[in-house]
Design a protein around this motif. Structure first.
Motif, PDB file in Angstrom:
ATOM      1  N   ASP A  93     -74.154 -47.805  63.149  1.00  0.00           N
ATOM      2  CA  ASP A  93     -75.338 -47.577  63.827  1.00  0.00           C
ATOM      3  C   ASP A  93     -76.534 -47.755  62.724  1.00  0.00           C
ATOM      4  OD1 ASP A  93     -77.169 -47.250  65.860  1.00  0.00           O
ATOM      5  OD2 ASP A  93     -76.032 -45.500  66.686  1.00  0.00           O
ATOM      6  N   PHE A  94     -77.776 -47.953  63.370  1.00  0.00           N
ATOM      7  CA  PHE A  94     -78.836 -47.635  62.523  1.00  0.00           C
ATOM      8  C   PHE A  94     -78.993 -46.112  62.560  1.00  0.00           C
ATOM      9  CE2 PHE A  94     -80.508 -51.841  64.250  1.00  0.00           C
ATOM     10  CZ  PHE A  94     -80.289 -52.439  62.813  1.00  0.00           C
ATOM     11  N   GLN A  95     -79.394 -45.672  61.167  1.00  0.00           N
ATOM     12  CA  GLN A  95     -79.728 -44.419  61.054  1.00  0.00           C
ATOM     13  C   GLN A  95     -81.092 -44.166  60.453  1.00  0.00           C
ATOM     14  OE1 GLN A  95     -77.172 -41.755  61.330  1.00  0.00           O
ATOM     15  NE2 GLN A  95     -75.878 -43.594  61.918  1.00  0.00           N
ATOM     16  N   VAL A  96     -81.823 -43.040  61.266  1.00  0.00           N
ATOM     17  CA  VAL A  96     -83.095 -42.835  60.554  1.00  0.00           C
ATOM     18  C   VAL A  96     -82.999 -41.845  59.740  1.00  0.00           C
ATOM     19  CG1 VAL A  96     -85.364 -41.815  61.542  1.00  0.00           C
ATOM     20  CG2 VAL A  96     -83.836 -43.046  63.258  1.00  0.00           C
TER      21      VAL A  96
ATOM     22  N   PRO B 248     -91.482 -51.954  71.480  1.00  0.00           N
ATOM     23  CA  PRO B 248     -91.267 -53.131  70.687  1.00  0.00           C
ATOM     24  C   PRO B 248     -91.597 -53.073  69.118  1.00  0.00           C
ATOM     25  CG  PRO B 248     -92.547 -53.796  72.813  1.00  0.00           C
ATOM     26  CD  PRO B 248     -92.461 -52.106  72.359  1.00  0.00           C
ATOM     27  N   VAL B 249     -90.848 -54.053  68.436  1.00  0.00           N
ATOM     28  CA  VAL B 249     -91.143 -53.932  66.899  1.00  0.00           C
ATOM     29  C   VAL B 249     -92.316 -54.880  66.761  1.00  0.00           C
ATOM     30  CG1 VAL B 249     -90.617 -54.844  64.588  1.00  0.00           C
ATOM     31  CG2 VAL B 249     -88.868 -53.515  66.203  1.00  0.00           C
ATOM     32  N   THR B 250     -93.359 -54.365  65.730  1.00  0.00           N
ATOM     33  CA  THR B 250     -94.411 -55.225  65.272  1.00  0.00           C
ATOM     34  C   THR B 250     -94.111 -55.744  64.003  1.00  0.00           C
ATOM     35  OG1 THR B 250     -95.997 -53.435  64.948  1.00  0.00           O
ATOM     36  CG2 THR B 250     -95.735 -53.966  67.059  1.00  0.00           C
ATOM     37  N   ALA B 251     -93.833 -55.159  63.129  1.00  0.00           N
ATOM     38  CA  ALA B 251     -93.689 -55.758  61.799  1.00  0.00           C
ATOM     39  C   ALA B 251     -92.387 -55.014  61.180  1.00  0.00           C
ATOM     40  CB  ALA B 251     -94.557 -54.981  60.958  1.00  0.00           C
ATOM     41  N   LEU B 252     -91.656 -55.800  60.381  1.00  0.00           N
ATOM     42  CA  LEU B 252     -90.459 -55.522  59.656  1.00  0.00           C
ATOM     43  C   LEU B 252     -90.587 -55.710  57.934  1.00  0.00           C
ATOM     44  CD1 LEU B 252     -87.586 -57.039  61.785  1.00  0.00           C
ATOM     45  CD2 LEU B 252     -87.923 -54.544  61.389  1.00  0.00           C
ATOM     46  N   ASP B 253     -89.845 -54.859  57.095  1.00  0.00           N
ATOM     47  CA  ASP B 253     -89.724 -55.267  56.109  1.00  0.00           C
ATOM     48  C   ASP B 253     -88.662 -54.741  55.085  1.00  0.00           C
ATOM     49  OD1 ASP B 253     -90.378 -56.991  53.444  1.00  0.00           O
ATOM     50  OD2 ASP B 253     -91.470 -55.216  52.646  1.00  0.00           O
ATOM     51  N   TRP B 254     -87.829 -55.251  54.236  1.00  0.00           N
ATOM     52  CA  TRP B 254     -86.819 -54.638  53.691  1.00  0.00           C
ATOM     53  C   TRP B 254     -87.422 -53.484  52.638  1.00  0.00           C
ATOM     54  CZ3 TRP B 254     -82.064 -55.323  55.647  1.00  0.00           C
ATOM     55  CH2 TRP B 254     -81.791 -56.423  56.242  1.00  0.00           C
ATOM     56  N   ILE B 255     -86.542 -52.616  52.544  1.00  0.00           N
ATOM     57  CA  ILE B 255     -86.791 -51.489  51.402  1.00  0.00           C
ATOM     58  C   ILE B 255     -85.867 -51.724  50.398  1.00  0.00           C
ATOM     59  CG2 ILE B 255     -86.816 -48.982  50.810  1.00  0.00           C
ATOM     60  CD1 ILE B 255     -87.525 -48.357  53.717  1.00  0.00           C
ATOM     61  N   ASN B 256     -84.636 -51.893  50.630  1.00  0.00           N
ATOM     62  CA  ASN B 256     -83.530 -52.177  49.686  1.00  0.00           C
ATOM     63  C   ASN B 256     -82.593 -53.110  50.409  1.00  0.00           C
ATOM     64  OD1 ASN B 256     -81.894 -50.326  51.038  1.00  0.00           O
ATOM     65  ND2 ASN B 256     -82.933 -48.660  49.576  1.00  0.00           N
ATOM     66  N   THR B 257     -81.349 -53.406  49.887  1.00  0.00           N
ATOM     67  CA  THR B 257     -80.315 -54.044  50.596  1.00  0.00           C
ATOM     68  C   THR B 257     -79.622 -53.400  51.909  1.00  0.00           C
ATOM     69  OG1 THR B 257     -78.812 -53.386  48.990  1.00  0.00           O
ATOM     70  CG2 THR B 257     -79.797 -55.668  48.546  1.00  0.00           C
ATOM     71  N   ASN B 258     -79.979 -52.084  51.961  1.00  0.00           N
ATOM     72  CA  ASN B 258     -79.255 -51.437  52.966  1.00  0.00           C
ATOM     73  C   ASN B 258     -80.405 -50.746  54.067  1.00  0.00           C
ATOM     74  OD1 ASN B 258     -76.534 -51.447  52.115  1.00  0.00           O
ATOM     75  ND2 ASN B 258     -77.436 -49.907  50.341  1.00  0.00           N
ATOM     76  N   CYS B 259     -81.348 -50.660  53.393  1.00  0.00           N
ATOM     77  CA  CYS B 259     -82.600 -50.218  54.280  1.00  0.00           C
ATOM     78  C   CYS B 259     -83.966 -51.019  54.799  1.00  0.00           C
ATOM     79  CB  CYS B 259     -83.138 -48.783  53.577  1.00  0.00           C
ATOM     80  SG  CYS B 259     -81.814 -47.477  53.590  1.00  0.00           S
ATOM     81  N   VAL B 260     -84.206 -50.610  56.234  1.00  0.00           N
ATOM     82  CA  VAL B 260     -85.451 -51.510  56.452  1.00  0.00           C
ATOM     83  C   VAL B 260     -86.449 -50.670  57.075  1.00  0.00           C
ATOM     84  CG1 VAL B 260     -84.537 -51.831  58.619  1.00  0.00           C
ATOM     85  CG2 VAL B 260     -86.138 -53.453  57.844  1.00  0.00           C
ATOM     86  N   CYS B 261     -87.695 -51.114  56.775  1.00  0.00           N
ATOM     87  CA  CYS B 261     -88.762 -50.284  57.318  1.00  0.00           C
ATOM     88  C   CYS B 261     -89.470 -50.956  58.610  1.00  0.00           C
ATOM     89  CB  CYS B 261     -90.165 -50.109  56.311  1.00  0.00           C
ATOM     90  SG  CYS B 261     -91.286 -49.066  57.027  1.00  0.00           S
ATOM     91  N   VAL B 262     -89.488 -50.186  59.817  1.00  0.00           N
ATOM     92  CA  VAL B 262     -89.664 -50.915  60.964  1.00  0.00           C
ATOM     93  C   VAL B 262     -90.793 -50.140  61.471  1.00  0.00           C
ATOM     94  CG1 VAL B 262     -88.615 -51.257  63.545  1.00  0.00           C
ATOM     95  CG2 VAL B 262     -87.343 -51.351  61.235  1.00  0.00           C
ATOM     96  N   ALA B 263     -92.053 -51.066  62.161  1.00  0.00           N
ATOM     97  CA  ALA B 263     -93.060 -50.536  62.701  1.00  0.00           C
ATOM     98  C   ALA B 263     -92.957 -50.735  64.239  1.00  0.00           C
ATOM     99  CB  ALA B 263     -94.373 -50.882  62.287  1.00  0.00           C
ATOM    100  N   THR B 264     -93.386 -49.820  65.249  1.00  0.00           N
ATOM    101  CA  THR B 264     -93.156 -50.355  66.782  1.00  0.00           C
ATOM    102  C   THR B 264     -94.353 -50.002  67.245  1.00  0.00           C
ATOM    103  OG1 THR B 264     -92.080 -48.136  67.365  1.00  0.00           O
ATOM    104  CG2 THR B 264     -90.595 -49.822  66.708  1.00  0.00           C
TER     105      THR B 264
ATOM    106  N   LEU C 239     -85.109 -47.035  58.313  1.00  0.00           N
ATOM    107  CA  LEU C 239     -83.822 -47.209  58.998  1.00  0.00           C
ATOM    108  C   LEU C 239     -82.801 -47.732  58.081  1.00  0.00           C
ATOM    109  CD1 LEU C 239     -84.567 -48.803  62.409  1.00  0.00           C
ATOM    110  CD2 LEU C 239     -84.546 -46.480  61.718  1.00  0.00           C
ATOM    111  N   SER C 240     -81.679 -46.946  58.114  1.00  0.00           N
ATOM    112  CA  SER C 240     -80.486 -47.703  57.230  1.00  0.00           C
ATOM    113  C   SER C 240     -79.457 -48.645  58.161  1.00  0.00           C
ATOM    114  CB  SER C 240     -79.507 -46.803  56.564  1.00  0.00           C
ATOM    115  OG  SER C 240     -78.915 -45.674  57.300  1.00  0.00           O
ATOM    116  N   LEU C 241     -79.011 -49.718  57.666  1.00  0.00           N
ATOM    117  CA  LEU C 241     -78.192 -50.432  58.517  1.00  0.00           C
ATOM    118  C   LEU C 241     -76.764 -50.221  58.404  1.00  0.00           C
ATOM    119  CD1 LEU C 241     -81.002 -52.150  58.339  1.00  0.00           C
ATOM    120  CD2 LEU C 241     -79.500 -54.167  58.260  1.00  0.00           C
TER     121      LEU C 241
END
Length: 351
Positions: free
Chosen positions: A76-79, A29-45, A57-59
């Protein structure tokens, strides 16, 4: 399991209800999210007890632009980079214009880690330095980014700290403040001021140029828990009993919009509300944390404009046990990213 016939109906209806809908299942499960830029997000699980993941992750390309891309190879999401934490991460914030993020974890005693995202030379996310809270209280800190060099972090009214990300020095703090209440949400106002919502709904404004924060009452019910979001002079609060109040910060004692959503929860840890700009000004807001749905409202309406039910409808387990843990609006596009307790993460744009 949800009723198969209802699930089928929801999937068929989604063709007309969504412009784009991407649904993925993460291992944890995800515990936290934040945008890095308009194409990428940082995800903590949240993973095993001492092994929690952090990923950049890139969207999907088609989701991150309003242009009509008939063909797109990236669906797909790309790591892009990843790392691990020995403690569950509860808040993450990207430092704009850098490859740095700040994180706060359950066992971090209120201190904040500064991490480097992956680069051309490595795909690892690694801790680079630490910002120490001057008055740790055993709770993880919320984080608000002031600029490329400064963040404010803390868990209570009397342990907010302004830290220099580069030197790790704490430049100002509220350790002498008499307001000891716990903070539920924190938003940056401008380079000198942060606005915090206390769990009982009171609002704490801290101008770093002053030693003592300003605390004021918005007239809400203090017997329930509250969270908030802020855009310019527009502040919106959400209670654990589903009450919403919209406030002009220039007249904080008078709500300009009230709504009873009819939702309620006894566990406010996932309670989220976000303002959304529509035609240049905040007009819509979204809420989650009550169940497996994300609800989108307009200030002109008391009923939802749209309900994203995908997390509950697409769950492999009991849909009544699924709860959305967080959601974010895309910085530019009309896209929402949402995550739930079953490990599902959805990126969607409604019609």
């Amino acid at each position: 399991m949800a009723d198969n016939a209802e699930d089928d109906d929801w999937f068929f209806d989604s063709v007309t209800r969504y412009k784009q809908l991407y649904m993925y299942n993460l291992q944890y499960p995800v515990t936290a999210l934040d945008w890095i830029n308009t194409n990428c997000v940082c995800v903590a699980t949240r993973g095993r007890p001492t092994h929690h993941e952090l990923s950049e992750l890139s969207l999907p390309e088609k989701l991150c632009t309003s242009e009509d891309l008939a063909l797109s190879k990236n669906r797909d999401f790309q790591v892009l980079s990843g790392g691990f934490s020995s403690s569950e991460i509860c808040d993450i914030k990207h430092i704009p214009g850098t490859r740095l993020i700040c994180s706060s974890s359950k066992k971090g005693e209120g201190h904040v880690d500064v991490l480097k995202l992956g680069s051309l030379h490595t795909d690892l996310i690694e801790v680079d330095r630490k910002l120490k809270n001057k008055k740790p209280k055993g709770s993880w800190s919320l984080i608000a980014v002031q600029d490329q060099n400064h963040v404010i972090f803390g868990s209570h009214g009397d342990n907010l700290c302004c830290g220099d990300v580069m030197t790790t020095d704490v430049l100002q703090d509220t350790c002498e403040c008499s307001m000891t209440d716990k903070i539920s949400s924190m938003r940056n106002v401008h380079p000198h001021t942060v606005c915090c919502c206390l769990t009982d709904g009171k609002i704490l404004n801290w101008d770093k140029r002053e030693n003592t924060p300003n605390v004021f009452d918005t007239g809400c019910d203090h017997s329930v828990q509250w969270t908030m979001d802020l855009l310019g002079n527009d502040m919106i609060q959400l209670s654990s009993r589903g009450h919403v109040q919209w406030i002009d910060m220039r007249k904080p004692n008078q709500a300009i919009y009230l709504n009873n959503t009819g939702l309620s929860t006894n566990d406010a840890q996932f309670l989220r509300i976000h303002l959304k700009r529509q035609n240049g000004s905040p007009d819509q807001y979204s809420i989650s944390g009550f169940d497996g749905n994300v609800y989108l409202y307009s200030r002109q309406s008391q009923t939802p404009l749209f309900v994203h039910e995908g997390h509950a409808r697409n769950s492999s387990g009991d849909p009544s046990e699924v709860k959305v843990v967080t959601h974010l609006h895309h910085p530019m596009e009309c896209v929402i990213l949402s995550a739930a307790t079953d490990g599902s993460i959805h990126a969607w744009r409604q019609t």
